[in-house]
Write a protein that holds these residues in place. Structure first.
Motif, PDB file in Angstrom:
ATOM      1  N   PHE A  28       0.786  -1.179  -0.081  1.00 38.73           N
ATOM      2  CA  PHE A  28      -0.077  -0.069   0.100  1.00 38.73           C
ATOM      3  C   PHE A  28       0.871   1.296  -0.179  1.00 38.73           C
ATOM      4  O   PHE A  28       0.716   2.183  -0.608  1.00 38.73           O
ATOM      5  N   LEU A  29       1.786   1.286   0.865  1.00 35.25           N
ATOM      6  CA  LEU A  29       2.774   2.504   0.966  1.00 35.25           C
ATOM      7  C   LEU A  29       3.510   2.425  -0.291  1.00 35.25           C
ATOM      8  O   LEU A  29       4.032   3.722  -0.627  1.00 35.25           O
ATOM      9  N   PHE A  30       4.058   1.441  -1.084  1.00 32.48           N
ATOM     10  CA  PHE A  30       4.567   1.411  -2.224  1.00 32.48           C
ATOM     11  C   PHE A  30       3.862   2.146  -3.347  1.00 32.48           C
ATOM     12  O   PHE A  30       4.353   3.234  -3.999  1.00 32.48           O
ATOM     13  N   GLY A  31       2.678   1.725  -3.328  1.00 31.76           N
ATOM     14  CA  GLY A  31       1.862   2.363  -4.410  1.00 31.76           C
ATOM     15  C   GLY A  31       1.787   4.053  -4.171  1.00 31.76           C
ATOM     16  O   GLY A  31       1.442   4.759  -4.880  1.00 31.76           O
ATOM     17  N   PHE A  32       1.285   4.132  -2.863  1.00 30.24           N
ATOM     18  CA  PHE A  32       0.965   5.281  -2.236  1.00 30.24           C
ATOM     19  C   PHE A  32       2.006   6.452  -2.497  1.00 30.24           C
ATOM     20  O   PHE A  32       2.056   7.514  -2.835  1.00 30.24           O
ATOM     21  N   ASP A  33       3.249   5.965  -1.861  1.00 28.97           N
ATOM     22  CA  ASP A  33       4.466   6.699  -1.981  1.00 28.97           C
ATOM     23  C   ASP A  33       5.075   7.255  -3.680  1.00 28.97           C
ATOM     24  O   ASP A  33       5.202   8.444  -3.891  1.00 28.97           O
ATOM     25  N   THR A  34       4.718   6.205  -4.512  1.00 25.81           N
ATOM     26  CA  THR A  34       4.928   6.766  -5.697  1.00 25.81           C
ATOM     27  C   THR A  34       4.252   7.398  -6.499  1.00 25.81           C
ATOM     28  O   THR A  34       4.305   8.117  -7.318  1.00 25.81           O
ATOM     29  N   ALA A  35       2.913   7.551  -6.041  1.00 23.59           N
ATOM     30  CA  ALA A  35       1.988   8.330  -6.707  1.00 23.59           C
ATOM     31  C   ALA A  35       1.385   9.621  -6.133  1.00 23.59           C
ATOM     32  O   ALA A  35       0.954  10.428  -6.927  1.00 23.59           O
ATOM     33  N   VAL A  36       1.805   9.655  -4.882  1.00 26.02           N
ATOM     34  CA  VAL A  36       1.224  11.016  -4.005  1.00 26.02           C
ATOM     35  C   VAL A  36       1.992  12.117  -4.503  1.00 26.02           C
ATOM     36  O   VAL A  36       1.565  13.281  -4.565  1.00 26.02           O
ATOM     37  N   ILE A  37       3.176  12.104  -5.349  1.00 25.65           N
ATOM     38  CA  ILE A  37       3.734  13.393  -5.956  1.00 25.65           C
ATOM     39  C   ILE A  37       3.159  13.818  -7.084  1.00 25.65           C
ATOM     40  O   ILE A  37       3.304  14.921  -7.438  1.00 25.65           O
ATOM     41  N   ASN A  38       2.263  12.924  -7.935  1.00 26.73           N
ATOM     42  CA  ASN A  38       1.497  13.597  -9.025  1.00 26.73           C
ATOM     43  C   ASN A  38       0.928  14.812  -8.853  1.00 26.73           C
ATOM     44  O   ASN A  38       0.905  15.836  -9.636  1.00 26.73           O
TER      45      ASN A  38
END
Length: 468
Positions: A28-38
């Motif tokens: 979950f954090l893998f996905g969240f961290d990579t996408a949150v910067i968008n």
């Protein structure tokens, strides 16, 4: 440690789901961290008055940080345990989230993002390894798919939180709670799940395979007694004892054959990792606004469509969870490769024949726009039930007990490097050759993945890890 009360057959499955779900929080954090910067990219560029090169580095260097985290996670987990790596990753996620919202300049912001990338890389290795090692063979595919489900849910919630923070504040640069800029809060939303990940890791048992490798067989027996009451625990521990290295920690040199070079199973895992990225899935999520705007949607609508696409990814991952232990890994990969080849081919054809506006952007007229939208979402569907979750399942289970952690680390490292290559080459590819050529390349990779799976990948459904 979770409750030691002996579960019933039904509670046994619930317990397995609970501990695997806790491990999948790393996904979950893998996905969240990579996408949150968008949602924060434009605000960061304005705040730091940074050029496009520095902003690009802020995004892409996190992927290289992930490669570093993945590279070292295997050996660290073999030495100190799977659970301790989860705790370390939780701490890094938390520090990165705090620092990313409090940067003094673009370079320390890049440092915090790279640090978060290291945590992402570690989580990408440890979650599938742990889940494979605690799950009974008949549930391993479904439990392993939780990793991908957690990733896509993390992406979805990151995009959704970015959207609502920006809308509530008026824009990502505007003040939000306590007069603090909205883009800072976008990064701070990661703090609660990062802390929860560490707390959950403290509450789950260590991998029984790791415990046997450390000579802690009584502890391993207690874990097996809780997760699978149908097995003879003593026999199972003896089987593991015969297949693990107890005299030393596994090293990357263990992946080499006597003739030199990597052993075939590691090449196979790396091939799966590379194809998972080379079919271009992250282009859809990182650069989807190019596609949607070319069809005529504005910026806000493009963001909503990206959120909807991430929901599609979640639903199709649930399809994979339902069928991966029923149909097997190989059939799902083959079907996914066929579907991705056709849909990417359709997108390549549409954009290759599209008109171009004065700014050089493709303009899709009439049925072209509808075809592109349908093809893009069908492509996400085909990836979501196959190459997205199934590759993580296979990487967690295809290696034997001696080399699992270091082999998975090597494959995950290659996967992050491939992600970096695809993500950083797309903008110049788009500028020089256009979307049609880009999608044609990804369609070619999808076609190649079909033959790769058909001739090289063996089915692992229902096989015990000790028999790999």
């Amino acid at each position: 440690m979770l409750s030691t009360k002996q579960p019933t057959a039904q509670n046994n499955r619930s317990y397995i789901l609970l501990i695997c779900g806790a491990a999948a929080l790393g996904g979950f954090l893998f996905g969240f961290d990579t996408a949150v910067i968008n949602g924060a990219v434009a605000a960061l560029q304005a705040h730091f008055q940074a050029n496009s090169v520095l902003i690009g580095l802020a995004v892409s260097l996190a992927l290289l940080g992930s490669a570093i985290g993945a590279f070292f996670a295997g050996q660290i987990s073999d030495r100190f345990g799977r659970v301790r790596v989860m705790i370390i990753a939780s701490i890094l996620f938390t520090i990165s989230a705090i620092g990313s919202g409090l940067p003094f300049g673009i370079w320390d912001f890049i440092f915090w993002r790279v640090l978060g990338g290291v945590a992402v890389g570690a989580a990408s290795v440890i979650a599938p390894a742990y889940i494979a090692e605690v799950s009974p063979a008949h549930l391993r595919g479904r439990m392993g798919s939780l990793q991908q489900l957690a990733i896509v849910v993390g992406i979805f919630l990151a995009l959704l939180s970015d959207y609502f923070i920006a809308v509530s504040a008026g824009s990502a640069t505007a003040p939000f709670w306590f007069g603090i800029a909205a883009w800072r809060w976008m990064f701070w939303t990661e703090i609660p799940p990062a802390i929860l990940y560490g707390v959950a890791a403290l509450r789950i048992p260590e991998s029984p395979r790791y415990l046997v490798a450390q000579g802690r067989e009584s502890e391993a027996a207690a874990v097996f007694a809780k997760v699978d009451r149908t097995i003879d625990v003593r026999t199972k521990i003896q089987e593991i004892r015969d297949t693990v290295l107890r005299d030393r920690t596994a090293k990357f040199s263990d992946l080499l054959s006597r003739r030199g070079g990597l052993i075939p199973i590691v090449w196979l895992g790396m091939g799966l990792s590379i194809f998972q990225q080379f079919v271009g899935i992250n282009v859809i999520f990182y650069y989807s606004s190019v596609l949607w705007r070319s069809v005529g949607f504005n910026e806000a609508s493009s963001l909503w469509i990206t959120v909807i696409t991430s929901v599609t990814n979640i639903v199709t991952t649930l399809v994979a969870i339902a069928f991966v232990d029923k149909f097997g890994r190989k059939p799902l990969l083959v079907l996914g490769s066929i579907g991705m080849t056709l849909t990417l081919g359709a997108m390549a054809t549409v954009f290759s024949n599209a008109a171009v506006d004065p700014a050089g952007n493709p303009v899709l007229a009439g049925s072209q726009g509808i075809i592109a939208l349908l093809a893009a979402n069908l492509y996400v569907f085909c990836f979501g039930f196959s190459w997205g979750p199934v590759v993580w399942v296979l990487l967690g289970e295809m290696f034997n007990n001696q080399i699992r952690a270091v082999a998975l680390a090597a494959c995950a490292t290659i996967q992050w490097v491939a992600n970096f290559l695809v993500s950083t080459t797309f903008p110049p590819l788009l500028e020089s050759f256009g979307l049609g050529t880009a999608y044609a390349l990804y369609a070619t990779a999808a076609a190649m993945s079909f033959f790769f799976v058909l001739f090289l990948v063996k089915e692992t459904k229902g096989i015990e890890l000790e028999d790999m």
